[in-house]
Every structure is written in C-alpha cells, then in structure tokens.
Motif scaffolding. Sequence first.
Motif, PDB file in Angstrom:
ATOM      1  N   GLN A   1       1.006  11.163   1.839  1.00  0.00           N
ATOM      2  CA  GLN A   1       1.615  10.581   2.825  1.00  0.00           C
ATOM      3  C   GLN A   1       1.773   9.267   3.079  1.00  0.00           C
ATOM      4  O   GLN A   1       2.857   8.160   3.177  1.00  0.00           O
ATOM      5  N   GLU A   2       1.567   8.713   1.966  1.00  0.00           N
ATOM      6  CA  GLU A   2       1.161   7.438   2.001  1.00  0.00           C
ATOM      7  C   GLU A   2       2.819   6.773   1.141  1.00  0.00           C
ATOM      8  O   GLU A   2       3.550   5.776   1.524  1.00  0.00           O
ATOM      9  N   SER A   3       3.365   7.978   0.558  1.00  0.00           N
ATOM     10  CA  SER A   3       4.838   7.748  -0.374  1.00  0.00           C
ATOM     11  C   SER A   3       5.598   8.943   0.808  1.00  0.00           C
ATOM     12  O   SER A   3       6.540   8.646  -0.179  1.00  0.00           O
ATOM     13  N   GLU A   4       5.532   8.864   1.567  1.00  0.00           N
ATOM     14  CA  GLU A   4       6.306   9.871   2.588  1.00  0.00           C
ATOM     15  C   GLU A   4       6.736  10.892   1.729  1.00  0.00           C
ATOM     16  O   GLU A   4       8.829  11.293   2.347  1.00  0.00           O
TER      17      GLU A   4
ATOM     18  N   SER B   1      -2.398  10.411  -0.111  1.00  0.00           N
ATOM     19  CA  SER B   1      -1.505  10.206  -0.872  1.00  0.00           C
ATOM     20  C   SER B   1       0.122  10.287  -1.125  1.00  0.00           C
ATOM     21  O   SER B   1       1.166   9.325  -0.792  1.00  0.00           O
TER      22      SER B   1
ATOM     23  N   GLN C   1       8.384  -1.207   3.113  1.00  0.00           N
ATOM     24  CA  GLN C   1       7.992  -0.126   3.205  1.00  0.00           C
ATOM     25  C   GLN C   1       9.820   0.712   3.604  1.00  0.00           C
ATOM     26  O   GLN C   1      10.082  -0.107   3.335  1.00  0.00           O
TER      27      GLN C   1
END
Length: 418
Positions: free
Chosen positions: A221-224, A219, A245
Amino acid sequence: MTASPDPAILRAIESLNYRATVGDVATQAGLNVNFAEKGLLALASQANGELQVAESGEVVYQFPRNFRDILRDKDFRLRLKETWEKIWRVLFYLIRMSFGVVLVLLIVASFLAILALTIALSSNRDDDRGGDFSMPTVWFSPDFFWIFTPDYDRRRVDLQHSDLNFLESIYSFLFGDGNPNADLEERRWQSIAAVIRSNRGAVIAEQIAPFLDSVGTVSEQESEQYMLPVLTKFDGRPEVSPDGQFVYHFPSLQTTVSQQERQWLPAFLRESLYQFSQASSGQITLAAGLGVALLILAIVLTGMTAGIGIAALRVLAFIGLGYSTAYLLIPGVRYFSIKGRNQRILDRNRNRELRAKQLAQSDPIVQHKLAYAQQFAAETVIQQSDLIYSTDRDLIEQDVDRSAQIDAEWQHRLEGKQ
C-alpha cells in the motif's frame, strides 16, 4: 482470417453516437487502451469506418450507424455466432424447464407404479379369499394438479409475487438465478476509467483504491503497487511530486470528441449479494415439497419392488431415489455455500467503503497529492474544425482546403500586426 470485433467495443461505439477516440471507447467499455486502439482499427477496416486526424495528431473514429449490418454482411462467422446465440437461448430455456418436467414425470410414474402394484396385490388377496374386490382409496391434493392449469398463480393467492412460472421456479430452487456480479469486472474498469475522466486524466491512488478488491499488504500500500494494473490497462504513467508522493497521469483518456458532462459516480464498487432463489416463498415451498414427495414415493416403490421380478419398476424406483436425493441435496449445499460467499462479499464491500471514507476525510497528505495531480489534469475536445485529414475525402482535395485554411490564418495574423 479476420477476428470478429469485440462486443464491448461495438456497444461502446453505439453508446458514443458512432464517433469516438480511443480514450472514449476505453472509458466507456473499461478496456485496455492498446486493446481498444487495435479493436477500433480493425473495426474501421471491417465496417467502413472513417479515420479523422486532428491537428494535434489525435485520431477520431467515425462509424456508419448501420455498421453492425455491414459487419454481418461481410463476416459469416458473426452471422453464425448470432444465430447460435439465438438457438442457445432457446435450448438453455428448455434445459431449465426440463428439471421440473422430469420431476413431475417421475412423481406421476412412481405414483402410478405404486397404484398398479397396490391394485395387483389387492386383487391377488381377494382372489385368495374369494371376496369382493374394492378399489383402494387414494387421496389427491388439489393443489398438486393446479400446477398444470393456466390460472395456477391466480389460484395460489398466498404466493408472494414472482415473475417465475412453476418450471422456472424449480430450476431457480435447484441452481439459483446466476451470478449477480457477472459484470463486476466490466463495472470495475468502467468506474475506474470514469473516475480518471472526471478528474481530467490525473488521479491519485486513494481515488482508485475504493474500486479494487485488495490493495495488498502495508508495504504494498505504501508503494502503491496496486496501481500497476490500472497503469497498464489505461496507458498511464506515474509522476512524482517534489516530496516523493505519486500521482498518476493518463494522456490517452484526456482526449474526447465531446464535452464530458459531470456524471454521478459511486463512492466505491459495491458487489451484490447472492440470492438463494428469485422464486416466491410459496414456489420454494412447493418445489421442496415435490422433492420430498418424490423421495417418499421412491422409497415406497423400492420396498414394494424388492421381491418382484419387474426390472422396469426397480429401475424407476432407483432413478426416482437418485433424482430426489440430488434434488434435495443440491439446494442444501448451495444454501450454505451462498452464506459463506455472501460473507466474503460483505467483507470486500466493507473494506472498499472504508477506503472511500478515508478519501473523503482528505488528510493533508491526500490534499497535497490532489493539488499536485492538478498540474497534469487536462481535457482536449476535438472539434470538427480541428480535423486536418479524413479517410472519407480525397487527399488532394483536403490538401487544397488545408492550404486555403493556412493562407487565411496567415492573412489574419498579418492584419492583426498592422
């Protein structure tokens, strides 16, 4: 009281030929942009630096080539620090040498004590028997005494090449040769800044991930979220594409005083593995052998002094026993510690390399993000002609020159319209 300048900023200024923007220094040294700006302002004040302002409002810092001498003359603490660093290098070298010296002295003292006790006991037995006294036969390994001769390394032709002398190899056997990744954080941030610079101040998270230790959970990684420290350090801002993005824009790293040549960058940050010792295999064998020799001598001396009322010899036996035990135990513990530490380093290197390979594959989502990031890419090179103000010249004189320049520009424009 004025704080001493940050050494990283001083080195960055020198490598940038004494003229740089905040972004140049932050990139070169891998420093926080705000920290670099404050450091440059303080350094300019202390080292007679000049501030040059471009028409765009960007500030260029110009320093004299002898700025270290100027700082040293002004700052007593800096002189004291440099003096202490020189003294400490000598002291630390002596400390390193002392472990080998103590080892040899204990071996020699223990051997002589055993020899003296043996002679005394033999003499007593001969007196009791009334027989002739004969010296006990003692065998010396010739290799042991070669360690004290200047050409020891040449005599030990079976030793692998090593730049360490005998005493240095003792310390290396005991404690190793330092952290091979002592500059890891500096290299990390320098690499990240270089990636941002090479992409003209606009990047995506996938380009930064190969230089980080961890990118968090799925999670995260998805939100960086792992980009937050990078944004904070280099004064960046996230930009969102129409399809949601993220790309990242770093205006402070888009200004420089010289055209940036495209430099080679590693695909990912690689940590070095720990070595047990930089000493040669022959030196390690000799160092371990001397530790075993001292342990045996200490055990023998302990047994011989058990029923003797000579306190000094019992103390010597106790010291020899303790020193030899620690001498052999420390490298053993360190060996297994290094194995575990190196395995974790290999895991981190493998993960960073995997992220670099994923970036190289460039799936459609990554390609789209890279294309969107190009909208924010820019590089401003401040030329001498762009400057409108400098602290090294009188303000009125600069205003006069500036007015003449403005008049010339207007005249050029009017002539162009006719």
